[in-house]
Scaffold this active site. Structure first.
Site, PDB file in Angstrom:
ATOM      1  CB  SER A 135      20.756  15.656 -22.649  1.00  0.00           C
ATOM      2  OG  SER A 135      20.756  15.674 -21.239  1.00  0.00           O
ATOM      3  CE  LYS A 161      22.002  18.730 -20.695  1.00  0.00           C
ATOM      4  NZ  LYS A 161      21.008  19.808 -20.915  1.00  0.00           N
ATOM      5  CE  LYS A 163      20.183  16.324 -17.622  1.00  0.00           C
ATOM      6  NZ  LYS A 163      19.691  17.711 -17.463  1.00  0.00           N
ATOM      7  CG  ASP A 188      22.070  20.252 -17.142  1.00  0.00           C
ATOM      8  OD1 ASP A 188      22.105  21.005 -16.144  1.00  0.00           O
ATOM      9  OD2 ASP A 188      21.049  20.088 -17.847  1.00  0.00           O
ATOM     10  CD  GLU A 213      21.945  22.845 -19.343  1.00  0.00           C
ATOM     11  OE1 GLU A 213      22.629  22.072 -20.056  1.00  0.00           O
ATOM     12  OE2 GLU A 213      20.714  22.862 -19.380  1.00  0.00           O
ATOM     13  CG  ASP A 238      17.879  24.597 -18.148  1.00  0.00           C
ATOM     14  OD1 ASP A 238      16.775  25.135 -18.273  1.00  0.00           O
ATOM     15  OD2 ASP A 238      18.034  23.353 -18.271  1.00  0.00           O
ATOM     16  CE  LYS A 262      15.772  22.565 -20.835  1.00  0.00           C
ATOM     17  NZ  LYS A 262      15.826  21.864 -19.549  1.00  0.00           N
ATOM     18  N   GLY A 290      16.058  20.652 -24.080  1.00  0.00           N
ATOM     19  CA  GLY A 290      14.979  19.677 -24.276  1.00  0.00           C
ATOM     20  C   GLY A 290      14.381  19.259 -22.947  1.00  0.00           C
TER      21      GLY A 290
HETATM   22  O1  OSB Z   1      18.095  20.292 -17.592  1.00  0.00           O
HETATM   23  O2  OSB Z   1      18.205  20.144 -19.687  1.00  0.00           O
HETATM   24  C1  OSB Z   1      17.738  19.741 -18.623  1.00  0.00           C
HETATM   25  C2  OSB Z   1      15.532  16.675 -19.227  1.00  0.00           C
HETATM   26  C3  OSB Z   1      14.544  16.885 -18.287  1.00  0.00           C
HETATM   27  C4  OSB Z   1      14.630  17.980 -17.457  1.00  0.00           C
HETATM   28  C5  OSB Z   1      15.698  18.866 -17.571  1.00  0.00           C
HETATM   29  C6  OSB Z   1      16.669  18.682 -18.531  1.00  0.00           C
HETATM   30  C7  OSB Z   1      16.603  17.548 -19.354  1.00  0.00           C
HETATM   31  C8  OSB Z   1      17.603  17.184 -20.339  1.00  0.00           C
HETATM   32  C9  OSB Z   1      17.132  16.326 -21.486  1.00  0.00           C
HETATM   33  O3  OSB Z   1      18.775  17.454 -20.248  1.00  0.00           O
HETATM   34  C10 OSB Z   1      17.193  16.984 -22.798  1.00  0.00           C
HETATM   35  C11 OSB Z   1      16.484  16.202 -23.855  1.00  0.00           C
HETATM   36  O4  OSB Z   1      15.244  16.321 -24.000  1.00  0.00           O
HETATM   37  O5  OSB Z   1      17.150  15.471 -24.565  1.00  0.00           O
HETATM   38 MG    MG Z   2      19.518  21.777 -18.042  1.00  0.00          MG
END
Ligand code: OSB
Ligand code: MG
Length: 368
Positions: A135, A161, A163, A188, A213, A238, A262, A290
């Site tokens: 991510s 992925k 953001k 995401d 996402e 999510d 999660k 994560g």
């Molecule tokens: O939406 O998946 C998410 C990190 C913090 C809060 C929300 C998210 C995330 C990530 C990081 O996308 C995933 C990771 O731990 O590598």
């Molecule tokens: Mg997410």
């Protein structure tokens, strides 16, 4: 079996690189660890809540409160056979799944040691190796983002992925697709859009993403169902999925085609397995999300990712992507093929580094 002692501690760990989502930037993680001692065995759990109540309403502080004042008193000194019983005992408490998961998952760690099996096996896992994605947060520039994507692909990760948020979406997807036309790619949004953005979200379709996402409200299912009827990119949920019932309802109304599981968000291994089962019964793929976990939460993520329905690469990546030094030994590493080999040793599969944990601790409280 009886729980003799529970210890809460907060550790603070600086990230090697800031992590930015549509709701903000994180530079240092505040992580509450739960240590449980029962019948001479020690188990560990991690509260995955963010520092601010922006991903969900939970924070390290709310988790500490719920653990100290409710979950720990409800379990301390009480007899139990399986962690699922403890999960059932927590059910009257509404929400606070990340607090619940930290304690329940520590008991899974203990149960695995009692039964002399790896945690992944106790959970019901079948995969010996799990596929990994990364991510990548919002960066300061598109050039920096492309550099990151290139680095992660070179490291072997199986999907990227990114953001997204309004203003950092079509432009970056265009740039990535121009440079890397065929890589498995997803976005995401962490709830950055609304149904008023349907025309805009339709434009994501031209980047043939694996999925988008949580584009809409953090607590929404109905609008996601409407959006899914209008776009061809599969929606992955999510934030909106907290229970197996949420998953069933979401799939029933067509709110998405994929679910990110999660452990913290759903409240631990027991609920995660239930969400997995609901999806698997409907041939809906799942993957493990994560929350910028330390090695302890990361080890739990690896264990849950071995369930057979986890067919897509998860956001479970190497320790070194986040930490200069992790709190487990060995650290989590990823192969050149973008996989993690699941530890076959008894319990967590990694050893918590007590010295390192002590050094990072800013407060602790124990309960006997
Ligand atoms: O939406 O998946 C998410 C990190 C913090 C809060 C929300 C998210 C995330 C990530 C990081 O996308 C995933 C990771 O731990 O590598
Ligand atoms: Mg997410």
């Amino acid at each position: 079996m009886k729980i003799d002692r529970v210890e809460l501690r907060e550790i603070q760990m600086p990230l090697v690189h800031f992590f930015e989502t549509s709701f903000g930037r994180t530079t240092t993680r505040r992580i509450v660890l739960v240590r449980v001692d029962a019948n001479g065995v020690t188990g560990w759990g991690e509260v995955t809540a963010g520092e601010a109540p922006t991903y969900s309403y939970e924070t390290p502080e709310t988790a500490w409160h719920i653990l100290r004042d409710f979950l720990i008193p409800w379990t301390l000194g009480k007899a139990w056979e399986t962690p699922a019983e403890i999960a059932a005992r927590f059910r009257p408490i509404r929400g606070h799944n990340m607090a619940k998961a930290a304690l329940e998952n520590a008991l899974w760690d203990i149960a695995a040691q009692w039964q002399n099996v790896p945690l992944a096996k106790l959970v019901g896992g079948t995969l010996a190796e799990i596929p990994c994605g990364v991510s990548i947060g919002i960066q300061n520039s598109i050039a920096e983002l492309l550099e990151k994507v290139e680095g992660e692909l070179a490291a072997g990760y199986q999907r990227i992925k990114v953001k997204v948020k309004p203003g950092w979406d079509l432009n970056i997807l265009e740039a990535i697709r121009t440079r890397f036309p065929r890589i498995p790619l997803m976005a995401d949004a962490n709830s950055a859009y609304s149904l008023a953005d349907i025309a805009h979200l339709k434009e994501f379709d031209r980047f043939y993403l694996m999925m988008i996402e949580q584009p809409l409200g953090w607590d929404d299912l109905v609008d996601h169902a409407k959006l899914q009827r209008e776009i061809s990119t599969p929606i992955c949920l999510d934030e909106s999925i907290h229970t197996a019932d949420d998953a069933r309802k979401a799939l029933q109304i067509g709110a998405g085609k994929i679910i990110n599981i999660k452990l913290g968000r759903v409240g631990g291994f027991t609920a995660a397995k239930q969400v997995h089962d609901v999806c698997r019964a409907r041939n809906v793929p799942v993957w493990c999300g994560g929350m910028l976990e330390s090695g302890i939460g990361r080890a739990h993520n690896i264990a849950v990712s071995t369930l057979p329905g986890f067919t897509l690469p998860g956001d479970v990546s190497a320790s070194k992507r986040y930490w200069a030094e992790d709190i487990i030994e060995p650290e989590v590493t990823v192969s050149a093929q973008g996989t993690i080999h699941v530890s076959q040793t008894v319990g967590l599969g990694y050893t918590p580094n007590l010295k390192r944990i002590e050094k990072l601790t800013v407060r602790k409280e124990s309960f006997e």
